[in-house]
Design a protein around this motif. Structure first.
Motif, PDB file in Angstrom:
ATOM      1  N   LEU A 126       0.780  -1.156   0.174  1.00 56.84           N
ATOM      2  CA  LEU A 126      -0.017  -0.039   0.142  1.00 56.84           C
ATOM      3  C   LEU A 126       0.786   1.254  -0.121  1.00 56.84           C
ATOM      4  N   ASP A 127       2.153   1.247  -0.012  1.00 58.40           N
ATOM      5  CA  ASP A 127       3.033   2.112  -0.051  1.00 58.40           C
ATOM      6  C   ASP A 127       2.936   3.091   1.372  1.00 58.40           C
ATOM      7  N   VAL A 128       2.597   2.422   2.514  1.00 56.65           N
ATOM      8  CA  VAL A 128       2.504   3.145   3.640  1.00 56.65           C
ATOM      9  C   VAL A 128       4.028   3.063   4.250  1.00 56.65           C
ATOM     10  N   LYS A 129       4.551   4.538   4.183  1.00 52.06           N
ATOM     11  CA  LYS A 129       6.040   4.672   4.716  1.00 52.06           C
ATOM     12  C   LYS A 129       5.963   5.462   6.027  1.00 52.06           C
ATOM     13  N   LYS A 130       4.913   5.739   6.490  1.00 53.32           N
ATOM     14  CA  LYS A 130       4.724   6.177   7.973  1.00 53.32           C
ATOM     15  C   LYS A 130       5.089   5.176   8.860  1.00 53.32           C
ATOM     16  N   GLY A 131       5.596   5.546  10.217  1.00 52.87           N
ATOM     17  CA  GLY A 131       5.779   4.783  11.222  1.00 52.87           C
ATOM     18  C   GLY A 131       4.443   4.125  11.587  1.00 52.87           C
ATOM     19  N   ILE A 132       4.106   2.730  11.408  1.00 50.66           N
ATOM     20  CA  ILE A 132       3.140   1.924  11.858  1.00 50.66           C
ATOM     21  C   ILE A 132       3.749   1.069  12.991  1.00 50.66           C
ATOM     22  N   ASP A 133       2.943   1.193  14.161  1.00 43.93           N
ATOM     23  CA  ASP A 133       3.330   0.083  15.076  1.00 43.93           C
ATOM     24  C   ASP A 133       2.527  -0.989  15.255  1.00 43.93           C
ATOM     25  N   ILE A 134       2.805  -2.377  15.463  1.00 45.86           N
ATOM     26  CA  ILE A 134       1.942  -3.278  15.551  1.00 45.86           C
ATOM     27  C   ILE A 134       2.226  -3.920  16.977  1.00 45.86           C
ATOM     28  N   ILE A 135       1.081  -4.028  17.744  1.00 43.04           N
ATOM     29  CA  ILE A 135       0.996  -4.173  19.153  1.00 43.04           C
ATOM     30  C   ILE A 135       0.028  -5.116  19.511  1.00 43.04           C
ATOM     31  N   PRO A 136      -0.032  -5.829  20.335  1.00 40.95           N
ATOM     32  CA  PRO A 136      -0.954  -7.124  20.764  1.00 40.95           C
ATOM     33  C   PRO A 136      -2.550  -6.410  20.956  1.00 40.95           C
ATOM     34  N   SER A 137      -3.349  -7.036  20.568  1.00 39.15           N
ATOM     35  CA  SER A 137      -4.739  -6.550  20.534  1.00 39.15           C
ATOM     36  C   SER A 137      -5.381  -6.944  21.649  1.00 39.15           C
ATOM     37  N   LYS A 138      -6.441  -6.154  22.181  1.00 39.59           N
ATOM     38  CA  LYS A 138      -7.090  -6.783  23.271  1.00 39.59           C
ATOM     39  C   LYS A 138      -8.802  -6.688  22.788  1.00 39.59           C
ATOM     40  N   ASP A 139      -8.764  -6.648  21.563  1.00 43.51           N
ATOM     41  CA  ASP A 139     -10.112  -6.896  20.939  1.00 43.51           C
ATOM     42  C   ASP A 139     -10.793  -7.997  21.197  1.00 43.51           C
ATOM     43  N   GLY A 140     -12.106  -8.076  21.805  1.00 38.00           N
ATOM     44  CA  GLY A 140     -12.720  -9.537  22.249  1.00 38.00           C
ATOM     45  C   GLY A 140     -13.006 -10.197  21.024  1.00 38.00           C
ATOM     46  N   ALA A 141     -13.215  -9.405  19.849  1.00 38.13           N
ATOM     47  CA  ALA A 141     -13.610 -10.372  18.583  1.00 38.13           C
ATOM     48  C   ALA A 141     -12.471 -11.274  18.116  1.00 38.13           C
ATOM     49  N   LEU A 142     -11.386 -11.043  18.537  1.00 37.74           N
ATOM     50  CA  LEU A 142      -9.963 -11.665  18.079  1.00 37.74           C
ATOM     51  C   LEU A 142      -9.614 -12.879  19.108  1.00 37.74           C
ATOM     52  N   MET A 143      -9.178 -13.896  18.666  1.00 35.51           N
ATOM     53  CA  MET A 143      -8.520 -14.829  19.607  1.00 35.51           C
ATOM     54  C   MET A 143      -7.412 -14.352  20.574  1.00 35.51           C
ATOM     55  N   PRO A 144      -7.314 -14.523  21.625  1.00 35.80           N
ATOM     56  CA  PRO A 144      -6.376 -13.961  22.772  1.00 35.80           C
ATOM     57  C   PRO A 144      -5.024 -14.356  22.218  1.00 35.80           C
ATOM     58  N   GLY A 145      -3.821 -13.583  21.812  1.00 31.31           N
ATOM     59  CA  GLY A 145      -2.702 -13.838  21.524  1.00 31.31           C
ATOM     60  C   GLY A 145      -2.692 -14.309  19.773  1.00 31.31           C
ATOM     61  N   ARG A 146      -3.840 -13.888  19.478  1.00 28.58           N
ATOM     62  CA  ARG A 146      -3.471 -14.163  17.810  1.00 28.58           C
ATOM     63  C   ARG A 146      -4.297 -13.172  17.136  1.00 28.58           C
ATOM     64  N   GLY A 147      -3.995 -11.788  17.654  1.00 31.95           N
ATOM     65  CA  GLY A 147      -4.438 -10.309  17.024  1.00 31.95           C
ATOM     66  C   GLY A 147      -3.729  -9.403  17.335  1.00 31.95           C
ATOM     67  N   ALA A 148      -3.626  -8.278  16.530  1.00 30.44           N
ATOM     68  CA  ALA A 148      -2.633  -7.143  16.894  1.00 30.44           C
ATOM     69  C   ALA A 148      -3.479  -5.974  16.190  1.00 30.44           C
ATOM     70  N   ASP A 149      -3.002  -4.856  17.144  1.00 29.43           N
ATOM     71  CA  ASP A 149      -3.618  -3.514  16.678  1.00 29.43           C
ATOM     72  C   ASP A 149      -2.550  -3.055  15.861  1.00 29.43           C
ATOM     73  N   LEU A 150      -2.883  -1.849  14.899  1.00 28.62           N
ATOM     74  CA  LEU A 150      -2.066  -1.199  14.092  1.00 28.62           C
ATOM     75  C   LEU A 150      -2.373   0.350  14.719  1.00 28.62           C
ATOM     76  N   GLN A 151      -1.100   1.040  15.189  1.00 26.35           N
ATOM     77  CA  GLN A 151      -1.251   2.436  15.685  1.00 26.35           C
ATOM     78  C   GLN A 151      -0.342   3.287  14.757  1.00 26.35           C
ATOM     79  N   ALA A 152      -0.684   4.461  14.675  1.00 24.25           N
ATOM     80  CA  ALA A 152       0.090   5.509  13.727  1.00 24.25           C
ATOM     81  C   ALA A 152      -0.060   6.508  14.688  1.00 24.25           C
TER      82      ALA A 152
END
Length: 69
Positions: A8-34
């Motif tokens: 997608l040619d995203v060059k900004k700093g994107i952080d990938i961190i563990p997700s706490k979203d209840g719709a995702l399996m614990p330990g098998r999901g991540a959030d994207l932060q900018a």
């Protein structure tokens, strides 16, 4: 996710961190932060979510707010 962001040619700093979203399996999901803001998430859907949608196989989902970049 790194490969998708690169395509997608995203060059900004994107952080990938563990997700706490209840719709995702614990330990098998991540959030994207900018810049400290949540811009998306990805991972394997929780079995209860899969069941509620009447699905029979594991599902991986991705949500990405492109306009937030």
């Amino acid at each position: 996710m790194d490969a998708i962001l690169q395509e997608l040619d995203v060059k900004k700093g994107i952080d990938i961190i563990p997700s706490k979203d209840g719709a995702l399996m614990p330990g098998r999901g991540a959030d994207l932060q900018a810049n400290g803001q949540l811009i998306g998430c990805f991972g394997e859907l929780h079995p209860l979510v899969i069941k509620n949608f009447g699905l029979e196989q594991p599902v991986v989902a991705l949500e990405f707010r492109w306009g937030e970049l």
